[in-house]
Design a protein around this motif. Structure first.
Motif, PDB file in Angstrom:
ATOM      1  N   TYR A  47       0.383  -1.381   0.049  1.00 52.34           N
ATOM      2  CA  TYR A  47      -0.004  -0.021  -0.046  1.00 52.34           C
ATOM      3  C   TYR A  47       0.712   1.407  -0.066  1.00 52.34           C
ATOM      4  CZ  TYR A  47      -2.918   3.437   1.113  1.00 52.34           C
ATOM      5  OH  TYR A  47      -4.382   4.794   1.505  1.00 52.34           O
ATOM      6  N   ARG A  48       2.187   1.193   0.471  1.00 52.39           N
ATOM      7  CA  ARG A  48       2.555   2.213   0.437  1.00 52.39           C
ATOM      8  C   ARG A  48       3.099   3.051  -0.713  1.00 52.39           C
ATOM      9  NH1 ARG A  48       6.584   2.051   5.655  1.00 52.39           N
ATOM     10  NH2 ARG A  48       5.495   1.220   7.683  1.00 52.39           N
ATOM     11  N   ASP A  49       3.749   1.561  -1.506  1.00 49.59           N
ATOM     12  CA  ASP A  49       4.417   1.689  -2.167  1.00 49.59           C
ATOM     13  C   ASP A  49       3.866   2.053  -3.535  1.00 49.59           C
ATOM     14  OD1 ASP A  49       7.139   1.032  -1.883  1.00 49.59           O
ATOM     15  OD2 ASP A  49       6.977  -1.136  -2.354  1.00 49.59           O
ATOM     16  N   LYS A  67       1.291   4.172  -2.747  1.00 50.12           N
ATOM     17  CA  LYS A  67       0.842   5.783  -2.775  1.00 50.12           C
ATOM     18  C   LYS A  67       1.734   6.484  -3.697  1.00 50.12           C
ATOM     19  CE  LYS A  67      -1.084   7.265   0.513  1.00 50.12           C
ATOM     20  NZ  LYS A  67      -0.655   7.652   2.337  1.00 50.12           N
ATOM     21  N   ARG A  68       3.500   5.897  -3.880  1.00 51.72           N
ATOM     22  CA  ARG A  68       4.233   5.988  -4.110  1.00 51.72           C
ATOM     23  C   ARG A  68       3.936   6.460  -5.470  1.00 51.72           C
ATOM     24  NH1 ARG A  68       9.715   4.437  -2.184  1.00 51.72           N
ATOM     25  NH2 ARG A  68       7.737   2.830  -0.840  1.00 51.72           N
ATOM     26  N   GLU A 115       1.241   6.778  -6.865  1.00 53.87           N
ATOM     27  CA  GLU A 115       0.638   8.169  -7.691  1.00 53.87           C
ATOM     28  C   GLU A 115       0.972   9.458  -7.391  1.00 53.87           C
ATOM     29  OE1 GLU A 115      -3.138   7.595  -5.255  1.00 53.87           O
ATOM     30  OE2 GLU A 115      -3.391   5.501  -5.990  1.00 53.87           O
TER      31      GLU A 115
END
Length: 70
Positions: free
Chosen positions: A63-65, A67-68, A70
């Motif tokens: 999920y963190r990746d 978000k990165r 976008e």
């Protein structure tokens, strides 16, 4: 590969790596408990617990990746 393509590929590696790491840690934990604490047999429970912890951590990192990207 471009930057976004590499991050997208990294999402899959995060999911798979979390699951595999959870299974390995759970297996080692169960084996350690069986050998050290008077033969306490917890085989499927430690592995299942760490399997789910691995899934959660894999999704969190993915999920963190995402978000990165976008």
């Amino acid at each position: 590969m471009k930057g976004k393509d590499f991050l997208a590929l990294n999402v899959g590696f995060n999911l798979l790596g979390g699951i595999i790491a959870g299974l390995l840690v759970g297996y080692a934990f169960d084996k350690w408990l069986m050998e050290s604490l008077f033969g306490l047999k917890t085989f499927p429970f430690g592995m299942l617990f760490f399997f789910f912890v691995g899934i959660i951590s894999g999704f969190r990192n993915a999920y963190r990746d995402l978000k990165r990207i976008e």
